[in-house]
Design an enzyme around this catalytic site. Structure first.
Site, PDB file in Angstrom:
ATOM      1  N   TYR A 144     -15.518   7.608 -17.070  1.00 12.96           N
ATOM      2  CA  TYR A 144     -16.937   7.943 -17.217  1.00 12.96           C
ATOM      3  C   TYR A 144     -17.528   8.177 -15.839  1.00 12.96           C
ATOM      4  O   TYR A 144     -17.315   7.380 -14.914  1.00 12.96           O
ATOM      5  CB  TYR A 144     -17.663   6.770 -17.895  1.00 12.96           C
ATOM      6  CG  TYR A 144     -19.153   6.977 -18.085  1.00 12.96           C
ATOM      7  CD1 TYR A 144     -19.631   7.928 -18.984  1.00 12.96           C
ATOM      8  CD2 TYR A 144     -20.085   6.212 -17.386  1.00 12.96           C
ATOM      9  CE1 TYR A 144     -20.997   8.111 -19.179  1.00 12.96           C
ATOM     10  CE2 TYR A 144     -21.452   6.382 -17.576  1.00 12.96           C
ATOM     11  CZ  TYR A 144     -21.900   7.334 -18.471  1.00 12.96           C
ATOM     12  OH  TYR A 144     -23.255   7.505 -18.669  1.00 12.96           O
ATOM     13  N   ASP A 246     -14.939   7.648  -7.867  1.00 13.54           N
ATOM     14  CA  ASP A 246     -16.220   7.216  -8.417  1.00 13.54           C
ATOM     15  C   ASP A 246     -16.209   5.691  -8.381  1.00 13.54           C
ATOM     16  O   ASP A 246     -15.625   5.039  -9.245  1.00 13.54           O
ATOM     17  CB  ASP A 246     -16.378   7.757  -9.836  1.00 13.54           C
ATOM     18  CG  ASP A 246     -17.673   7.296 -10.478  1.00 13.54           C
ATOM     19  OD1 ASP A 246     -18.299   6.349  -9.954  1.00 13.54           O
ATOM     20  OD2 ASP A 246     -18.061   7.872 -11.510  1.00 13.54           O
ATOM     21  N   LYS A 274     -24.703   1.017  -8.490  1.00 14.57           N
ATOM     22  CA  LYS A 274     -24.758  -0.358  -9.006  1.00 14.57           C
ATOM     23  C   LYS A 274     -24.859  -1.469  -7.954  1.00 14.57           C
ATOM     24  O   LYS A 274     -25.945  -1.815  -7.538  1.00 14.57           O
ATOM     25  CB  LYS A 274     -23.564  -0.584  -9.932  1.00 14.57           C
ATOM     26  CG  LYS A 274     -23.601   0.385 -11.155  1.00 14.57           C
ATOM     27  CD  LYS A 274     -22.791  -0.087 -12.301  1.00 14.57           C
ATOM     28  CE  LYS A 274     -22.625   0.983 -13.385  1.00 14.57           C
ATOM     29  NZ  LYS A 274     -23.307   0.739 -14.615  1.00 14.57           N
TER      30      LYS A 274
HETATM   31  N1  PMP Z   1     -19.788   6.316 -12.758  1.00 11.64           N
HETATM   32  C1  PMP Z   1     -19.334   5.193 -13.313  1.00 11.64           C
HETATM   33  C2  PMP Z   1     -17.916   4.771 -13.060  1.00 11.64           C
HETATM   34  C3  PMP Z   1     -20.167   4.408 -14.114  1.00 11.64           C
HETATM   35  O1  PMP Z   1     -19.679   3.297 -14.694  1.00 11.64           O
HETATM   36  C4  PMP Z   1     -21.507   4.823 -14.294  1.00 11.64           C
HETATM   37  C5  PMP Z   1     -22.477   4.007 -15.132  1.00 11.64           C
HETATM   38  N2  PMP Z   1     -21.972   3.023 -15.906  1.00 11.64           N
HETATM   39  C6  PMP Z   1     -21.932   6.009 -13.690  1.00 11.64           C
HETATM   40  C7  PMP Z   1     -21.050   6.731 -12.921  1.00 11.64           C
HETATM   41  C8  PMP Z   1     -23.329   6.505 -13.865  1.00 11.64           C
HETATM   42  O2  PMP Z   1     -24.224   5.717 -13.189  1.00 11.64           O
HETATM   43  P1  PMP Z   1     -25.756   5.641 -13.633  1.00 11.64           P
HETATM   44  O3  PMP Z   1     -25.789   5.027 -14.997  1.00 11.64           O
HETATM   45  O4  PMP Z   1     -26.390   4.805 -12.576  1.00 11.64           O
HETATM   46  O5  PMP Z   1     -26.259   7.052 -13.636  1.00 11.64           O
END
Ligand code: PMP
Length: 440
Positions: A144, A246, A274
């Site tokens: 994701y 990521d 995060k």
């Molecule tokens: N990349 C990863 C690996 C994530 O887990 C998330 C959110 N859980 C995101 C991108 C997207 O981040 P955001 O919800 O802050 O847009």
């Protein structure tokens, strides 16, 4: 059973004015009960509006490495908010935070800030396409990267729609994708180097970037095979493809330098979010001076009204400052508590005759309800008993334990042994409960 009278009242009122009653799809209730309505939170605990107390392993979906309302972070934010809440101009705190990121993260020579992970992924992919002059991005099945269109494919596809395991096809995660959105995307299975090599051969000269979660945390918690990670690094370098980690979950959570430090493989570009600002909305892209040059020279557009918001930066300076000062000493207790939690759950499951598999390096723990000996890729994850995993989450909520519904548990420095004892006692009660044993 919890008393949820006020939560139910709020949920009913919410559904009249908020679409679906929640502000993000992941917060939809996964049980018959209303979703969690939090009144306040402190350390490793939160309290709902009905006065129920929970040990919190969701931690805002990962950001709260230091737990809720850590005094240093609260103090830094309060100090800054009295000096102005947003400038849309340069200030000293953003330089301090950028210095900390560049010190801590192996791939980081230059950074640019955004607010949330999805946005920073968007920036990283644009930069990679511009830097290579190529149009396509390769992502892995089950990973994701936020909810924006170019990557909202093949996150949790139904295996019978997703094509052969070694040659998956893009499956949209949502209706509403623009025409041709899938044309810019190539999907590959993770942890399968021969399949990746073949897919890259087929798309020679077309791929701008390979993007991955260095530790897959959005479809179970799956570690990369060391030879896979090394192989991806070598192959992308050879083909002039930008390798993007990521690290929105793994960054500052697995280790001070994130997954790239933990696994010892350095990408060209990384995305953080995060945990970097102790619960405030901050993300960034980080890479070598060379790869960041198109942004530095103003050739590739990068913008955002709230970028490097000073209140958020004050939180980040406090959080990253603590990480920088304490280094790995901060993480070892987190890993140890995570291991105790995972080991304790597995032990109680064995004693109760429940099929459980635990995984994860400690600051992140995954509990699968499955009799499989291991879960190594997305297709294996898709075969896990997800209804039962969800059932465990729901039953534990009733026992005052809040975990991510798909079986993921985040640890913070605020969790102590008493929290773990209390959690394991709750797990034992659930496993012994005939209603839970009967299944969903
Ligand atoms: N990349 C990863 C690996 C994530 O887990 C998330 C959110 N859980 C995101 C991108 C997207 O981040 P955001 O919800 O802050 O847009």
């Amino acid at each position: 059973m919890r008393n949820l009278t006020e939560s139910a009242r709020l949920y009913e009122a919410a559904r009249k004015v908020i679409a679906g009653g929640v502000s993000s799809d992941i917060r939809r209730s996964t049980t018959a009960a209303p979703p969690l309505y939090v009144d306040h939170a402190r350390g490793s605990h939160l309290w709902d509006v009905d006065g129920n107390e929970y040990v919190d392993y969701v931690l805002g979906q990962g950001p709260l490495l230091f737990g809720h309302s850590h005094p240093r972070i609260v103090e830094a934010v309060n100090r800054q908010v009295a000096r102005g809440q947003t400038y849309s101009a340069q200030h000293a705190l953003e330089v301090e935070v950028a210095d900390l990121v560049c010190d801590l993260v192996p791939c980081a020579e230059l950074v640019r800030f955004n607010s949330v992970g999805s946005e920073a992924v968007h920036a990283a992919l644009r930069l990679a396409r511009a830097a290579t002059g190529r149009g396509k991005v390769l992502k892995f099945e089950g990973h994701y990267h936020g909810w924006y269109d170019p990557v909202a494919f093949s996150v949790h596809p139904a295996p019978d729609e997703a094509g052969p395991a070694d040659r998956p096809r893009p499956v949209p995660s949502t209706p509403g994708q623009p025409v041709g959105a899938a044309d810019g995307l190539v999907i590959a299975p993770w942890n399968n180097l021969p399949a990746l090599e073949r897919i890259l051969d087929e798309h020679a000269g077309e791929i701008a970037a390979v993007i991955m979660e260095p530790l897959l945390c959005n479809s179970g918690c799956i570690e990369p095979h060391p030879e896979f990670l090394r192989g991806v690094r070598e192959r992308t370098r050879r083909d002039g493809i930008v390798l993007i980690f990521d690290e929105v979950i793994t960054g500052f959570r697995l280790a001070p330098g994130g997954g790239q430090q933990w696994f010892g493989v350095v990408p060209d570009l990384a995305v953080f979010g995060k945990a970097m600002a102790g619960g405030f909305p901050l993300s960034c892209i980080a890479g070598s001076a060379e790869i960041m040059r198109p942004i530095a020279e103003g050739k590739v557009a990068h913008a955002g009204t709230f970028n490097s918001n000073p209140v958020v930066m004050a939180a980040a300076a406090a959080a990253l400052g603590m990480i920088s000062k304490e280094g790995d000493a901060l993480y070892e207790p987190l890993r140890e508590r995570g291991r105790r939690l995972a080991g304790g759950i597995a032990e109680r499951a064995r004693a109760a005759g429940v099929d459980v598999l635990t995984a994860g390096p400690g600051p992140i723990v995954q509990v699968y309800l499955t009799n499989r000996p291991a879960v190594d890729d997305y297709r294996e994850y898709a075969a896990v008993d997800r209804a039962r995993t969800l059932g465990l989450h729901a039953a534990l909520l009733d026992q005052g334990i809040n975990s991510v519904s798909r079986g993921l548990w985040f640890l913070s420095t605020a969790h102590d042994d008493t929290d773990i004892d209390r959690t394991l006692a709750a797990v034992e009660r659930v496993f012994a409960d005939p209603a839970w044993q009967a299944g969903p």
